[in-house]
Design an enzyme around this catalytic site. Structure first.
Site, PDB file in Angstrom:
ATOM      1  N   GLU A   1       0.802  -1.073   0.245  1.00 14.19           N
ATOM      2  CA  GLU A   1       0.158   0.215  -0.153  1.00 14.19           C
ATOM      3  C   GLU A   1       0.988   1.134   0.094  1.00 14.19           C
ATOM      4  OE1 GLU A   1      -4.557  -0.530   1.147  1.00 14.19           O
ATOM      5  OE2 GLU A   1      -2.887  -0.693   3.543  1.00 14.19           O
TER       6      GLU A   1
ATOM      7  N   GLY B   1      -6.328   6.324   0.246  1.00 17.71           N
ATOM      8  CA  GLY B   1      -7.257   8.116   1.079  1.00 17.71           C
ATOM      9  C   GLY B   1      -7.176   8.543   0.318  1.00 17.71           C
TER      10      GLY B   1
ATOM     11  N   SER C   1      -6.431   3.541  -2.617  1.00 16.82           N
ATOM     12  CA  SER C   1      -8.032   3.980  -3.602  1.00 16.82           C
ATOM     13  C   SER C   1      -7.641   3.215  -5.157  1.00 16.82           C
ATOM     14  CB  SER C   1      -7.148   5.296  -4.108  1.00 16.82           C
ATOM     15  OG  SER C   1      -6.482   6.282  -3.736  1.00 16.82           O
TER      16      SER C   1
ATOM     17  N   GLY D   1     -11.662   2.723   1.085  1.00 16.44           N
ATOM     18  CA  GLY D   1     -13.428   3.812   1.762  1.00 16.44           C
ATOM     19  C   GLY D   1     -14.447   3.431   0.479  1.00 16.44           C
TER      20      GLY D   1
END
Ligand code: PEP
Length: 251
Positions: A167, A173, A213, A235
């Site tokens: 990540e 985000g 994302s 998200g």
């Protein structure tokens, strides 16, 4: 063949009621995703109720962190065996938000990973570089150090069963996803590190997820890369329709 994993990190969102409602909405939408390991990670307080709600659906439950001791005078901590007791099969360890805000280090990630494995949980070990590290050309050295130290002392058979999540911190985000090629380049590097450190079997078997994302419209391109075995989704995992669309990337 490595079974793809799509994991949703719900972070510090949703009450018990909201979490069980999300699972109940999600279940029919992912019922056809037979060849995907689906994982959701609600807040600690919702784990047991979500476990009941997910029962029989094939959706697996993860905690977002754990401690390395089994019990004792460690106020506020949760042991891996208690996560199992609550219904978890997986646990996320070393998420960049824990590294950034709560003092998580590779050394604590290492202890937590070993403890999780000893309790029979599948650890999802997170690594990733910051924007500053990428821009100064240190992505590979940062990832190498994180992998080496986080997995130190784990047997190759244990590494084979792990999940690693790459990540890039700058993509979490932010709406900025690594391109398919940028992600694949680091995934291939991680797999080659695992080959050098733990051998061929571990390198062939370990699953490496991309996180940062991930959305329904970019998951297909990422999943088309040779060394990307799934996604860790923040998200877009908070809504049943977007998470289901990611889970159903191959349908
Ligand atoms: C995450 O929390 O691990 C994550 C990747 O978040 P997002 O998908 O929102 O970038």
């Amino acid at each position: 063949m490595r079974k793809p994993v799509i994991a949703g990190n719900w972070k510090l969102f949703k009450s018990i009621g909201e979490s069980t409602a999300l699972i109940n909405e999600l279940k029919p939408l992912v019922a056809g995703a037979g060849n995907v390991e689906i994982v959701v990670a609600p807040v600690f307080t919702a784990l047991n109720r979500v476990s009941d709600a997910a029962s029989g659906s094939g959706i697996n439950l993860a905690a977002q962190d754990c401690f390395w001791e089994e019990e004792g005078a460690f106020t506020g901590e949760v042991a891996p065996k208690l996560l199992k007791d609550a219904g978890c099969s997986h646990v996320i360890i070393g998420h960049s938000e824990r590294r950034q805000y709560f003092g998580e280090t590779d050394a604590t990630v290492n202890k937590k990973t070993k403890a999780a494995m000893a309790a029979g949980l599948t650890a999802i070990v997170c690594v990733g570089e910051t924007l500053e590290e990428r821009e100064s050309g240190r992505t590979f050295s940062v990832i190498e150090e994180q992998i080496q130290n986080s997995l130190a002392g784990i047997a190759p058979e244990g590494v084979a069963g792990l999940i690693i999540a790459y990540e890039p911190v700058w993509a979490i985000g932010t709406g900025k996803t690594a391109s398919d090629e940028q992600a694949q380049e680091v995934h291939a590097f991680i797999r080659s590190l695992i080959l050098n450190l733990f051998g061929q079997t571990a390198s062939d078997a370990v699953r490496i997820l991309y996180g940062g994302s991930v959305k329904p419209d970019n998951v297909k391109g990422l999943m088309g890369q040779a060394d990307i075995d799934g996604a860790l989704v923040g998200g877009a995992s908070l809504k049943a329709d977007s998470f289901a669309a990611i889970v159903n990337f191959g349908v």
